[in-house]
Motif scaffolding. Structure first.
Motif, PDB file in Angstrom:
ATOM      1  N   GLN A   7       0.806  -1.423   0.013  1.00 26.21           N
ATOM      2  CA  GLN A   7       0.071   0.120  -0.071  1.00 26.21           C
ATOM      3  C   GLN A   7       0.803   1.325  -0.084  1.00 26.21           C
ATOM      4  OE1 GLN A   7      -3.954  -0.155   1.969  1.00 26.21           O
ATOM      5  NE2 GLN A   7      -3.030  -1.720   3.280  1.00 26.21           N
ATOM      6  N   ASN A   8       2.086   1.263  -0.537  1.00 30.50           N
ATOM      7  CA  ASN A   8       2.819   2.541  -0.680  1.00 30.50           C
ATOM      8  C   ASN A   8       2.533   3.241  -1.909  1.00 30.50           C
ATOM      9  OD1 ASN A   8       4.324   2.138   1.455  1.00 30.50           O
ATOM     10  ND2 ASN A   8       5.425   0.222   0.672  1.00 30.50           N
ATOM     11  N   ILE A   9       2.092   2.484  -3.123  1.00 36.92           N
ATOM     12  CA  ILE A   9       1.720   3.241  -4.292  1.00 36.92           C
ATOM     13  C   ILE A   9       0.158   3.128  -4.381  1.00 36.92           C
ATOM     14  CG2 ILE A   9       2.170   3.384  -6.885  1.00 36.92           C
ATOM     15  CD1 ILE A   9       4.773   3.545  -5.169  1.00 36.92           C
ATOM     16  N   LEU A  10      -0.491   2.089  -4.558  1.00 35.27           N
ATOM     17  CA  LEU A  10      -1.962   1.922  -4.460  1.00 35.27           C
ATOM     18  C   LEU A  10      -2.356   1.347  -3.201  1.00 35.27           C
ATOM     19  CD1 LEU A  10      -2.251   0.152  -8.235  1.00 35.27           C
ATOM     20  CD2 LEU A  10      -2.693   2.567  -7.482  1.00 35.27           C
ATOM     21  N   THR A  11      -3.601   2.030  -2.695  1.00 31.35           N
ATOM     22  CA  THR A  11      -4.060   1.378  -1.300  1.00 31.35           C
ATOM     23  C   THR A  11      -5.028   0.210  -1.625  1.00 31.35           C
ATOM     24  OG1 THR A  11      -5.775   2.930  -1.113  1.00 31.35           O
ATOM     25  CG2 THR A  11      -3.731   3.614  -0.319  1.00 31.35           C
ATOM     26  N   ASN A  12      -5.454  -0.606  -0.807  1.00 34.01           N
ATOM     27  CA  ASN A  12      -6.278  -1.414  -0.947  1.00 34.01           C
ATOM     28  C   ASN A  12      -7.762  -0.781  -1.139  1.00 34.01           C
ATOM     29  OD1 ASN A  12      -4.462  -3.355  -0.440  1.00 34.01           O
ATOM     30  ND2 ASN A  12      -5.250  -3.897   1.333  1.00 34.01           N
ATOM     31  N   LYS A  13      -7.903   0.370  -0.746  1.00 31.42           N
ATOM     32  CA  LYS A  13      -9.208   1.045  -0.896  1.00 31.42           C
ATOM     33  C   LYS A  13      -9.415   1.599  -2.307  1.00 31.42           C
ATOM     34  CE  LYS A  13     -11.915   4.474   1.520  1.00 31.42           C
ATOM     35  NZ  LYS A  13     -12.165   5.569   2.511  1.00 31.42           N
ATOM     36  N   GLN A  14      -8.498   1.977  -2.686  1.00 34.39           N
ATOM     37  CA  GLN A  14      -8.181   2.502  -4.511  1.00 34.39           C
ATOM     38  C   GLN A  14      -8.465   1.439  -5.164  1.00 34.39           C
ATOM     39  OE1 GLN A  14      -4.374   4.391  -3.723  1.00 34.39           O
ATOM     40  NE2 GLN A  14      -5.336   6.466  -3.757  1.00 34.39           N
ATOM     41  N   ILE A  15      -7.772   0.165  -4.991  1.00 27.73           N
ATOM     42  CA  ILE A  15      -7.781  -0.899  -5.717  1.00 27.73           C
ATOM     43  C   ILE A  15      -9.560  -1.347  -5.905  1.00 27.73           C
ATOM     44  CG2 ILE A  15      -7.340  -3.469  -6.036  1.00 27.73           C
ATOM     45  CD1 ILE A  15      -4.585  -2.584  -5.067  1.00 27.73           C
ATOM     46  N   GLU A  16     -10.093  -1.374  -4.446  1.00 26.13           N
ATOM     47  CA  GLU A  16     -11.552  -1.849  -4.391  1.00 26.13           C
ATOM     48  C   GLU A  16     -12.205  -0.985  -5.060  1.00 26.13           C
ATOM     49  OE1 GLU A  16     -11.554  -2.135  -0.281  1.00 26.13           O
ATOM     50  OE2 GLU A  16     -10.954  -4.174  -0.039  1.00 26.13           O
ATOM     51  N   ALA A  17     -12.063   0.374  -5.056  1.00 20.01           N
ATOM     52  CA  ALA A  17     -13.024   1.515  -5.501  1.00 20.01           C
ATOM     53  C   ALA A  17     -12.935   1.450  -7.128  1.00 20.01           C
ATOM     54  CB  ALA A  17     -12.581   2.957  -5.224  1.00 20.01           C
ATOM     55  N   VAL A  18     -11.751   1.035  -7.713  1.00 21.19           N
ATOM     56  CA  VAL A  18     -11.708   0.878  -8.957  1.00 21.19           C
ATOM     57  C   VAL A  18     -12.379  -0.257  -9.350  1.00 21.19           C
ATOM     58  CG1 VAL A  18     -10.019   0.647 -11.112  1.00 21.19           C
ATOM     59  CG2 VAL A  18      -9.672   2.184  -9.421  1.00 21.19           C
ATOM     60  N   ILE A  19     -12.177  -1.296  -8.906  1.00 18.26           N
ATOM     61  CA  ILE A  19     -12.865  -2.551  -9.209  1.00 18.26           C
ATOM     62  C   ILE A  19     -14.372  -2.408  -8.857  1.00 18.26           C
ATOM     63  CG2 ILE A  19     -13.140  -5.058  -8.562  1.00 18.26           C
ATOM     64  CD1 ILE A  19     -10.255  -5.180  -8.018  1.00 18.26           C
ATOM     65  N   LYS A  20     -14.801  -1.690  -8.014  1.00 11.73           N
ATOM     66  CA  LYS A  20     -16.369  -1.526  -8.043  1.00 11.73           C
ATOM     67  C   LYS A  20     -16.914  -0.751  -9.261  1.00 11.73           C
ATOM     68  CE  LYS A  20     -19.651   0.219  -4.751  1.00 11.73           C
ATOM     69  NZ  LYS A  20     -19.967   0.915  -3.610  1.00 11.73           N
TER      70      LYS A  20
END
Length: 151
Positions: A7-20
């Motif tokens: 989570q230094n470049i992409l956070t898990n929350k950001q990944i989840e939001a894009v997948i959503k």
């Protein structure tokens, strides 16, 4: 969905939001983000058997249908130097590209033609990122919108 990520470049929350934004047909069982080559070794017991292509930085991502997992190699993203926004943008492009392969496999879309499947995944990822640049900029907390430029 399980996410393995420093989570230094992409956070898990950001990944989840894009997948959503993509929808449920694009949601894999697992997403693994390799920020550095060391992460390949660090996460090795949890993931696939890596090969020289992954370690040498020749691949931006892989979708493994047998485990329903997407692997993203952020350390490959060096086109614009060490600019973190550029790394984020092109890593998201790689993520969406691999998630498109997941969709292709789940729906039997272009599964018998690797060349067409690659072209479709690349065009889909570029169009998705550019069409959703405003929403993605908000998800990523960028001050301005960024778009993907294909060579």
């Amino acid at each position: 969905m399980k996410i393995i990520n420093n989570q230094n470049i992409l956070t898990n929350k950001q990944i989840e939001a894009v997948i959503k934004l993509l929808g449920k047909d694009y949601k894999p069982r697992t997403v693994v983000v390799y920020e550095t080559r060391l992460d390949i070794i660090k996460f090795y017991p949890l993931c696939f058997n890596f090969a020289l292509d992954e370690f040498s930085g020749e691949l931006e991502g892989i979708y493994d249908e047998s485990s329903d997992a997407v692997y993203i190699f952020i350390f490959v993203q060096t086109d614009d130097g060490d600019d973190v926004h550029s790394k984020q943008l092109y890593s998201l492009h790689a993520l969406v590209h691999e998630l498109r392969h997941r969709f292709q496999a789940a729906t039997n879309y272009l599964t018998n033609n690797d060349e067409k499947a690659e072209k479709d995944a690349d065009q889909f990822a570029t169009n998705f990122i550019n069409r959703n640049s405003r929403r993605i900029s908000k998800i990523m907390n960028w001050d301005e919108e960024w778009t993907v430029e294909e060579e």
